[in-house]
Design a protein around this motif. Structure first.
Motif, PDB file in Angstrom:
ATOM      1  N   ASP A 161       0.837  -1.210   0.000  1.00 31.81           N
ATOM      2  CA  ASP A 161       0.000   0.000   0.000  1.00 31.81           C
ATOM      3  C   ASP A 161       0.871   1.258   0.000  1.00 31.81           C
ATOM      4  N   LEU A 162       1.927   1.268   0.817  1.00 36.17           N
ATOM      5  CA  LEU A 162       2.811   2.437   0.859  1.00 36.17           C
ATOM      6  C   LEU A 162       3.539   2.595  -0.472  1.00 36.17           C
ATOM      7  N   ALA A 163       4.004   1.498  -1.046  1.00 35.45           N
ATOM      8  CA  ALA A 163       4.684   1.565  -2.341  1.00 35.45           C
ATOM      9  C   ALA A 163       3.773   2.187  -3.401  1.00 35.45           C
ATOM     10  N   HIS A 164       2.498   1.800  -3.388  1.00 42.19           N
ATOM     11  CA  HIS A 164       1.548   2.375  -4.341  1.00 42.19           C
ATOM     12  C   HIS A 164       1.420   3.883  -4.140  1.00 42.19           C
ATOM     13  N   LYS A 165       1.374   4.331  -2.901  1.00 45.48           N
ATOM     14  CA  LYS A 165       1.245   5.767  -2.614  1.00 45.48           C
ATOM     15  C   LYS A 165       2.471   6.546  -3.082  1.00 45.48           C
ATOM     16  N   LEU A 166       3.613   5.859  -3.161  1.00 46.18           N
ATOM     17  CA  LEU A 166       4.848   6.509  -3.615  1.00 46.18           C
ATOM     18  C   LEU A 166       5.078   6.308  -5.111  1.00 46.18           C
ATOM     19  N   GLY A 167       4.066   5.780  -5.799  1.00 46.77           N
ATOM     20  CA  GLY A 167       4.117   5.710  -7.246  1.00 46.77           C
ATOM     21  C   GLY A 167       4.602   4.406  -7.840  1.00 46.77           C
ATOM     22  N   ASN A 168       4.904   3.422  -7.009  1.00 51.19           N
ATOM     23  CA  ASN A 168       5.324   2.117  -7.511  1.00 51.19           C
ATOM     24  C   ASN A 168       4.082   1.238  -7.633  1.00 51.19           C
ATOM     25  N   GLY A 235      17.147 -10.462  -7.113  1.00 55.04           N
ATOM     26  CA  GLY A 235      18.153  -9.417  -7.190  1.00 55.04           C
ATOM     27  C   GLY A 235      17.612  -8.034  -7.464  1.00 55.04           C
ATOM     28  N   ASN A 236      16.302  -7.889  -7.501  1.00 58.11           N
ATOM     29  CA  ASN A 236      15.704  -6.614  -7.914  1.00 58.11           C
ATOM     30  C   ASN A 236      14.461  -6.290  -7.096  1.00 58.11           C
ATOM     31  N   SER A 237      14.468  -6.642  -5.822  1.00 52.77           N
ATOM     32  CA  SER A 237      13.276  -6.456  -4.993  1.00 52.77           C
ATOM     33  C   SER A 237      13.082  -4.999  -4.592  1.00 52.77           C
ATOM     34  N   ASP A 238      11.822  -4.635  -4.419  1.00 55.35           N
ATOM     35  CA  ASP A 238      11.449  -3.318  -3.886  1.00 55.35           C
ATOM     36  C   ASP A 238      11.056  -3.416  -2.417  1.00 55.35           C
ATOM     37  N   ILE A 239      10.545  -4.577  -2.023  1.00 56.11           N
ATOM     38  CA  ILE A 239      10.091  -4.814  -0.653  1.00 56.11           C
ATOM     39  C   ILE A 239      10.689  -6.132  -0.185  1.00 56.11           C
ATOM     40  N   ILE A 240      11.261  -6.125   1.014  1.00 55.57           N
ATOM     41  CA  ILE A 240      11.761  -7.353   1.623  1.00 55.57           C
ATOM     42  C   ILE A 240      10.950  -7.609   2.885  1.00 55.57           C
ATOM     43  N   VAL A 241      10.274  -8.743   2.925  1.00 53.29           N
ATOM     44  CA  VAL A 241       9.504  -9.145   4.104  1.00 53.29           C
ATOM     45  C   VAL A 241      10.387 -10.089   4.916  1.00 53.29           C
ATOM     46  N   VAL A 242      10.751  -9.664   6.131  1.00 51.05           N
ATOM     47  CA  VAL A 242      11.633 -10.475   6.973  1.00 51.05           C
ATOM     48  C   VAL A 242      10.811 -11.468   7.791  1.00 51.05           C
TER      49      VAL A 242
END
Length: 297
Positions: A161-168, A235-242
């Motif tokens: 949701d945050l990524a979408h708000k930042l245009g991704n 190798g190209n992630s935008d979000i890492i879920v730990v």
């Protein structure tokens, strides 16, 4: 899409955002951050706390603060007042000052006030990718202790949701484990594989999910190539879920204190953006967290 922190600051300054309500603002460090944020034109604020103490700190330290001040010494009442300002449309985001986290969160999660979306409140550490070409999220690094499969799904969806708000519009999500293959004896690898398949079947929307990944092949194309891992996320992630808070917290602090990279905190899952920074966070990090909240409010 927001490319880097400089880009975020620029857009936050341009946006006519609603005010930030600051709870328990009667503290020098908090007021110094507010003063600098006002100087940079990042946001406007309503400062809630001990009025006399705030005025004294501002005067003794020659702080140039134009914000509206609201007198409320009791922390619980101050937090409730801040939430009321949101409900009334007088503020668009909340910021934690010098009060206990539990008191602050309890006010946000009050179901009668309408800020509780039914989702868990989660934290995202945000940093710039290599060459400042995009933002990387790591989550949850501060709130969710040991999530099960559905807990990880909520953590993931809050970050999307945050990524979408930042245009991704279609962020690539890597679900982290200790290794990049499914091992029946390691629940984190199973959870990662299940989340990946849930996304494939449309149970998680608005993103591409893959896993399990070890950290190196989640962020390094070369490491992924050497391991023979292919796909749009490798190798190209935008979000890492730990897998848990210990991993996320350790990873974030290693990046901050050893790699010396700026990491900012986003607290998500409520109906409005929340600035929930640590006292040890740098002035730059706190200002960027305010810019993030102002831009997304």
């Amino acid at each position: 899409m927001i490319k880097n922190f400089e880009h975020l600051l620029k857009l936050a300054k341009q946006k006519e955002s609603k005010k930030v309500a600051v709870v328990a603002a009667d503290d020098l460090e908090v007021l110094e951050v507010i003063s600098k944020a006002e100087e940079l034109n990042l946001a406007e604020f309503i400062l809630i706390g001990d009025m006399n103490k705030m005025k004294k700190i501002i005067e003794e330290n020659s702080l140039n603060i134009k914000s509206e001040l609201a007198d409320e010494k009791d922390h619980k009442k101050a937090a409730d007042l801040a939430v009321d300002l949101i409900v009334q449309g007088k503020a668009g985001s909340l910021m934690k000052g010098m009060l206990h986290s539990s008191v602050f969160l309890k006010a946000i999660l009050n179901k009668e006030k309408g800020l509780n979306t039914g989702r868990h409140i989660t934290q995202i550490s945000v940093l710039e990718k290599e060459n400042k070409d995009g933002l990387l999220f790591i989550t949850d690094c501060a709130i969710t202790v040991n999530p099960d499969l559905l807990g990880k799904k909520e953590v993931l969806e809050n970050a999307v949701d945050l990524a979408h708000k930042l245009g991704n519009e279609m962020p690539k999500v890597a679900v982290l484990a200790s290794l990049e293959v499914v091992n029946p004896d390691m629940q984190d690898t199973i959870d990662a594989a299940v989340l990946s398949k849930m996304a494939d079947r449309g149970q998680i929307k608005g993103c591409i999910v893959d896993g399990p990944f070890a950290f190196d092949n989640a962020v390094s194309s070369e490491a992924a190539k050497q391991k023979g891992i292919v796909g749009p996320v490798a190798g190209n992630s935008d979000i890492i879920v730990v897998p848990n808070l210990t991993v996320g917290n350790t990873l974030t602090k290693s990046i901050t204190y050893i790699a010396k990279k700026t990491v900012i905190a986003a607290t998500v899952g409520a109906a409005i953006p929340v600035v929930f920074t640590s006292r040890t966070e740098s002035l730059e990090g706190k200002l960027l967290s305010i810019a993030l909240a102002a831009y997304t409010s």
